[in-house]
Design a protein around this motif. Structure first.
Motif, short mmCIF file in Angstrom:
data_model
loop_
_atom_site.label_atom_id
_atom_site.label_comp_id
_atom_site.label_asym_id
_atom_site.label_seq_id
_atom_site.Cartn_x
_atom_site.Cartn_y
_atom_site.Cartn_z
N GLY A 288 0.83 -1.20 0.00
CA GLY A 288 0.00 0.00 0.00
C GLY A 288 0.86 1.25 0.00
N GLY B 65 -4.72 5.81 4.38
CA GLY B 65 -4.33 5.31 3.06
C GLY B 65 -4.50 3.81 2.96
N ALA B 66 -3.65 3.23 2.10
CA ALA B 66 -3.73 1.78 1.86
C ALA B 66 -2.63 1.11 2.69
N LEU C 232 -8.49 -0.83 0.37
CA LEU C 232 -8.01 -0.39 -0.94
C LEU C 232 -7.34 -1.51 -1.73
N TYR D 271 -2.45 5.98 -3.12
CA TYR D 271 -2.69 4.75 -2.38
C TYR D 271 -1.97 3.54 -2.96
N GLY E 116 -5.93 11.85 1.32
CA GLY E 116 -6.02 11.78 -0.14
C GLY E 116 -6.62 13.06 -0.69
#
Ligand code: SF4
Length: 489
Positions: A114, A172-173, A194, A405, A476
């Motif tokens: 990620g 995030g991822a 994600l 991401y 993001g």
């Protein structure tokens, strides 16, 4: 074959190299594994380097491979293939990352899939709140620091609770695999989901991987392979295995790009097949086709990821789908490094005049990010292949915004479509200008609505930020604002 029989706990090192080979599509820069063995001097130990899985694990040298597997045998293991969105290409960026105790013995290792969208913020926080030195420019190091901070507390929390605490700081991822010197491990998926993650059990064997294809090729039946839900983790601690939610998902945002481009075509992600998705995208392309369909019309895929879409488009239109472009699968990185784009394309793809000459080519590509490859390909198809017309058909909407991401496209200015769209809608005039810029006779994208239809999941459970600028996380959204400002400067 290096594949170990299922359920042989001493052969996890062999299973890891096999698993990694099946997800090589997810990263070719580096590979590695960490194994745990209670009978070894170093309870956890890591083998990793830059290169493909075949190179790093010496799969072409049986003897070296065997001794490597012997050295790293043990009942538990984790592994990683690296694809970079930041940092350098040297060995110190290869994963798993190992963390040592102050007494120098190895403590834990982990791998990370990620990208942390709040990386810069976390860097600042860590540098002000601790004396930790950041030796590498990567979010993986931040994660390593945060994990060790939690684990070195006086009464360290259970691994689930540690993940709950971490999730409050991460944006995030972030899918993680973790293994420590006590043999404890966890596999976790970020709360928006994600990136994909699946797992399976068979007797005493537990396995998890980013993509189902790796587990299927290990011998697990399709019914045994399950997707790990967003915000959940599987923890093996003190010999006990538990699956539990560690963070409440506020919304699901599976990256649609996985289905259309990134994932292995043999995988099923969040219960939706990658192959079927690409096949449906091809049908959608066929439905909107307007060029004359006659004996001179052929469909040609850009190999390899566009193949499924091209096949089904051709089948629906009742025209042949032909290999007019042959990809050299054996070309190494070093050979094309430093070459200009045109030479790279020449080295990688060969157009076949036997297929293309005098034809109206519907060239199917899964996506256009920067357009440089596409431009070089079209000139090859026309010059060397002597195609009469080249009509580019993209099995995806235009990429108009960066990804924060885990997919390597981080600025607006590097992207092809925003230069023409300027924040506006797609129109025949815009498509005409785009086609002209890449030397195609015509160019057509799919509309956004095709994506959810093809994947088979509601649009609201997908991340589609790079095609609609709707980012599923706060960082993001902030990074996008900065990217817009930067693109205007
Ligand atoms: Fe995937 Fe695009 Fe979202 Fe990045 S921005 S996670 S590539 S859908």
């Amino acid at each position: 074959s290096p594949l170990a029989p299922m359920g042989d706990p001493e052969k996890t090192s062999q299973l890891i190299s096999r698993l990694l080979l099946d997800i090589q599509n997810r990263g070719q820069l580096a590979a590695g594994m960490t194994t745990f063995n209670p009978g070894r001097n170093q309870l956890i130990d890591t083998h990793k380097d830059v290169g493909t899985v075949t190179e790093v694990f010496q799969l072409n040298h049986q003897q070296t491979f065997n001794s490597l597997m012997k050295k790293y045998e043990g009942p538990a293991a984790i592994g990683h293939v690296r694809y970079a969105t930041c940092g350098k290409d040297d060995r110190s960026y290869a994963q798993p990352f190992e963390r040592h105790h102050i007494q120098k013995s190895k403590w834990f290792a982990f791998g990370f899939n990620g990208q942390l969208a709040n990386y810069q913020e976390l860097c600042k926080e860590i540098l002000t709140e601790s004396d930790f030195h950041l030796a590498r420019e990567t979010d993986t190091e931040i994660l390593m620091h945060l994990i060790s901070q939690e684990l070195s507390k006086e009464n360290p929390a259970e691994l689930f609770d540690m993940l709950t605490t971490l999730s409050k700081r991460l944006d995030g991822a972030y899918n993680i695999v973790f293994l420590d010197a006590l043999g404890n491990m966890f596999v976790s998926r970020d709360p928006v989901g994600l990136r994909p993650l699946c797992y399976a059990f068979d007797g005493s064997l537990f396995a998890a991987a980013s993509e189902s294809v790796a587990l299927a090729n290990m011998g697990f039946e399709a019914e045994q392979i399950k997707s790990l839900a967003p915000g959940c983790a599987i923890v093996i601690q003190d010999g006990e295995l538990k699956i539990r939610e560690y963070a409440k998902p506020t919304q699901k945002a599976h990256c649609f790009f996985e289905w259309i481009y990134f994932a292995n075509v043999c995988s099923t992600l969040d219960d939706q097949s990658v192959y079927i998705t690409r096949k449906r995208l091809g049908e959608e392309l066929a439905e909107q086709e307007t060029v004359p369909i006659d004996e001179d019309t052929i469909v040609v895929p850009v190999p390899d990821t566009a193949k499924a879409a091209a096949d089904s488009m051709a089948y629906t239109l009742r025209v042949p789908c032909l290999e007019g472009l042959i990809r050299n699968r054996y070309i190494g990185r070093t050979f094309i490094e430093g070459a200009n784009r045109k030479d790279k394309v020449r080295a990688k793809y060969t157009p076949l005049p036997e297929v293309l000459e005098g034809k109206r080519v519907l060239l199917v590509e899964d996506t256009i990010v920067r357009s440089t490859t596409m431009k070089a390909l079209i000139s090859q198809l026309k010059e060397r292949g002597r195609a009469k017309e080249v009509h580019v058909r993209v099995a995806c909407p235009p990429i108009i915004a960066p990804c924060f991401y885990g997919i390597d496209m981080s600025t607006i200015n590097e992207l092809f479509a925003p230069k023409f769209l300027n924040g506006g809608e797609m129109s025949p005039e815009v498509e005409e200008a785009m086609a002209e810029a890449i030397g195609a006779d015509t160019l057509k994208y799919l509309p956004k609505a095709s994506i959810a239809r093809a994947v088979g999941l509601p649009g609201s459970s997908l991340c589609q930020a790079c095609i609609d600028t709707t980012y599923p996380t706060e960082s993001g959204r902030q990074l996008y604002q900065i990217a817009v400002e930067n693109s205007l400067n």
